[in-house]
Motif scaffolding. Structure first.
Motif, PDB file in Angstrom:
ATOM      1  N   GLU A  50     -40.937  -7.432  16.417  1.00 55.44           N
ATOM      2  CA  GLU A  50     -39.494  -6.873  17.226  1.00 55.44           C
ATOM      3  C   GLU A  50     -39.824  -5.757  17.792  1.00 55.44           C
ATOM      4  O   GLU A  50     -40.085  -4.618  17.207  1.00 55.44           O
ATOM      5  CB  GLU A  50     -38.530  -6.887  16.164  1.00 55.44           C
ATOM      6  CG  GLU A  50     -38.287  -8.303  15.416  1.00 55.44           C
ATOM      7  CD  GLU A  50     -37.249  -8.084  14.543  1.00 55.44           C
ATOM      8  OE1 GLU A  50     -36.731  -7.076  14.097  1.00 55.44           O
ATOM      9  OE2 GLU A  50     -36.689  -9.194  14.079  1.00 55.44           O
ATOM     10  N   ASP A  52     -38.390  -2.553  20.180  1.00 55.84           N
ATOM     11  CA  ASP A  52     -37.201  -1.953  20.510  1.00 55.84           C
ATOM     12  C   ASP A  52     -37.311  -0.769  21.295  1.00 55.84           C
ATOM     13  O   ASP A  52     -38.668  -0.082  21.586  1.00 55.84           O
ATOM     14  CB  ASP A  52     -36.429  -1.436  19.243  1.00 55.84           C
ATOM     15  CG  ASP A  52     -35.057  -0.826  19.498  1.00 55.84           C
ATOM     16  OD1 ASP A  52     -34.440  -1.223  20.455  1.00 55.84           O
ATOM     17  OD2 ASP A  52     -34.292  -0.343  18.594  1.00 55.84           O
ATOM     18  N   LYS A  86     -31.772  -1.224  29.336  1.00 49.40           N
ATOM     19  CA  LYS A  86     -32.579  -1.397  28.109  1.00 49.40           C
ATOM     20  C   LYS A  86     -32.877  -2.830  27.767  1.00 49.40           C
ATOM     21  O   LYS A  86     -33.839  -3.368  27.483  1.00 49.40           O
ATOM     22  CB  LYS A  86     -32.264  -0.600  26.934  1.00 49.40           C
ATOM     23  CG  LYS A  86     -32.742  -0.745  25.600  1.00 49.40           C
ATOM     24  CD  LYS A  86     -31.941  -0.344  24.498  1.00 49.40           C
ATOM     25  CE  LYS A  86     -32.407  -0.768  23.156  1.00 49.40           C
ATOM     26  NZ  LYS A  86     -31.597   0.135  21.920  1.00 49.40           N
ATOM     27  N   THR A  87     -31.609  -3.517  27.875  1.00 49.97           N
ATOM     28  CA  THR A  87     -31.946  -4.982  27.537  1.00 49.97           C
ATOM     29  C   THR A  87     -32.731  -5.795  28.510  1.00 49.97           C
ATOM     30  O   THR A  87     -33.602  -6.635  27.993  1.00 49.97           O
ATOM     31  CB  THR A  87     -30.396  -5.721  27.593  1.00 49.97           C
ATOM     32  OG1 THR A  87     -29.510  -4.985  26.629  1.00 49.97           O
ATOM     33  CG2 THR A  87     -30.514  -7.112  27.309  1.00 49.97           C
ATOM     34  N   LEU A  90     -36.511  -4.765  27.945  1.00 49.87           N
ATOM     35  CA  LEU A  90     -37.207  -5.210  26.712  1.00 49.87           C
ATOM     36  C   LEU A  90     -37.482  -6.735  26.840  1.00 49.87           C
ATOM     37  O   LEU A  90     -38.209  -7.464  26.076  1.00 49.87           O
ATOM     38  CB  LEU A  90     -36.292  -5.085  25.518  1.00 49.87           C
ATOM     39  CG  LEU A  90     -36.183  -3.735  24.828  1.00 49.87           C
ATOM     40  CD1 LEU A  90     -35.235  -3.472  23.834  1.00 49.87           C
ATOM     41  CD2 LEU A  90     -37.402  -2.994  24.393  1.00 49.87           C
TER      42      LEU A  90
END
Length: 339
Positions: A50, A52, A86-87, A90
């Motif tokens: 994951e 971030d 940011k979304t 990523l």
């Protein structure tokens, strides 16, 4: 007080009453820089880690260390962009890999320019045509998505409570020796400042007389200086224009360190001729574009050291220079005048 006394006594400049210009308490910066931290942790539900991303502020030692989710000093548009950007990043490993910082430059007119700053190790990837083209294609997708989000207007401005959308958005990828731009050549933003300037027929008729509403148009480059506080910038232009209108007396104006012509576009109409001096060639090019945007024809931009001009004028020397297209130089980054 010392500066005011010097201006009024030595230069015989008549000044309006000095006042303190109050900036909005929040969301007043149209430019900011944030560090980026990419983290990877093992996933409990799959074999893929994951990932971030966190925004960071710099500490006193110049190290990005403090995690921030919002930056209240920055424009509402910048804050509204943080999470959607940011979304989007990523979702695209090529965009966030080796990413170290993000620079934001926005305008009250609704334009935004985002610079993704990468570590030097990104240079090798950007040198590969296929990878760089893929990076540009991914940025086009990011831009398309961000143009759909609603943006809050900043405090203290017209229609501040009405949401709006970004008018234009570009993304720059920057690493050592390489720069990618999407859309191509979109390395500046356009600003529109609404100001109240003294009317021409009131020149020399007294400070504080009638004014007219004026819209000043500017293009500001991503890598050059521009005032990060548009509210204070507008009020400053109004005050300087009052000074210029009352003190011009038909004389010409020499403006040193003119930058992109921020002051020039407001002050030019109060003087027969204006000579602007700026060393940074990209700012000189922007200054000339800004003069065209505002239909100003009585200004010349001279790309050279302001300090050199000041030294020679102090010696009572006159300048005669040959017209040169900005971009050519004497090898030292400046035009060479004949004195």
């Amino acid at each position: 007080n010392d500066v005011m006394n010097l201006l009024t006594s030595e230069a015989c400049v008549i000044l309006p009453e000095v006042e303190s210009i109050r900036s909005p308490n929040r969301h007043f910066r149209q430019r900011c820089r944030l560090g980026v931290l990419i983290t990877s942790t093992p996933s409990s539900s799959s074999s893929i880690d994951e990932v971030d991303m966190m925004y960071l502020m710099w500490n006193e030692e110049g190290i990005p260390s403090r995690i921030v989710h919002q930056f209240p000093l920055a424009s509402s548009m910048i804050n509204d962009l943080l999470l959607p950007l940011k979304t989007q990043l990523l979702l695209k490993p090529l965009l966030y890999k080796h990413l170290s910082a993000i620079h934001f430059l926005i305008t009250l007119s609704g334009e935004a320019l985002i610079t993704l700053v990468y570590e030097g190790s990104k240079t090798t990837e950007f040198q590969d045509h296929n990878i760089s083209q893929e990076w540009c294609n991914l940025c086009e997708n990011v831009i398309e998505s961000l143009l759909q989000i609603e943006i809050s207007r900043d405090e203290g401005y017209e229609h501040e409570h009405e949401p709006t959308k970004i008018r234009a958005l570009s993304i720059i990828g920057s690493t050592k020796g390489i720069r990618l731009v999407v859309p191509e050549n979109a390395t500046s933003v356009q600003e529109e400042l609404h100001v109240k300037l003294p009317t021409i027929n009131n020149v020399n008729s007294g400070i504080g007389t009638s004014t007219e509403d004026v819209i000043l148009y500017y293009r500001f480059p991503f890598d050059g200086f521009s005032n990060p506080n548009a509210h204070v910038n507008s009020r400053c232009l109004e005050w300087l224009s009052q000074v210029a209108a009352y003190n011009s007396n038909g004389e010409d104006l020499l403006e040193l360190y003119c930058g992109a012509g921020n002051h020039t576009c407001a002050l030019s109409k109060y003087f027969p001729k204006v000579l602007c001096v700026e060393l940074n060639k990209s700012l000189c090019i922007c200054a000339e574009k800004n003069l065209i945007l505002n239909n100003i024809t009585n200004v010349k931009v001279l790309p050279m050291h302001s300090e050199k001009i000041a030294r020679q004028l102090k010696k009572n020397k006159r300048f005669i220079w040959k017209e040169k297209k900005i971009g050519k130089s004497n090898g030292k980054g400046e035009s060479e005048p004949e004195s």
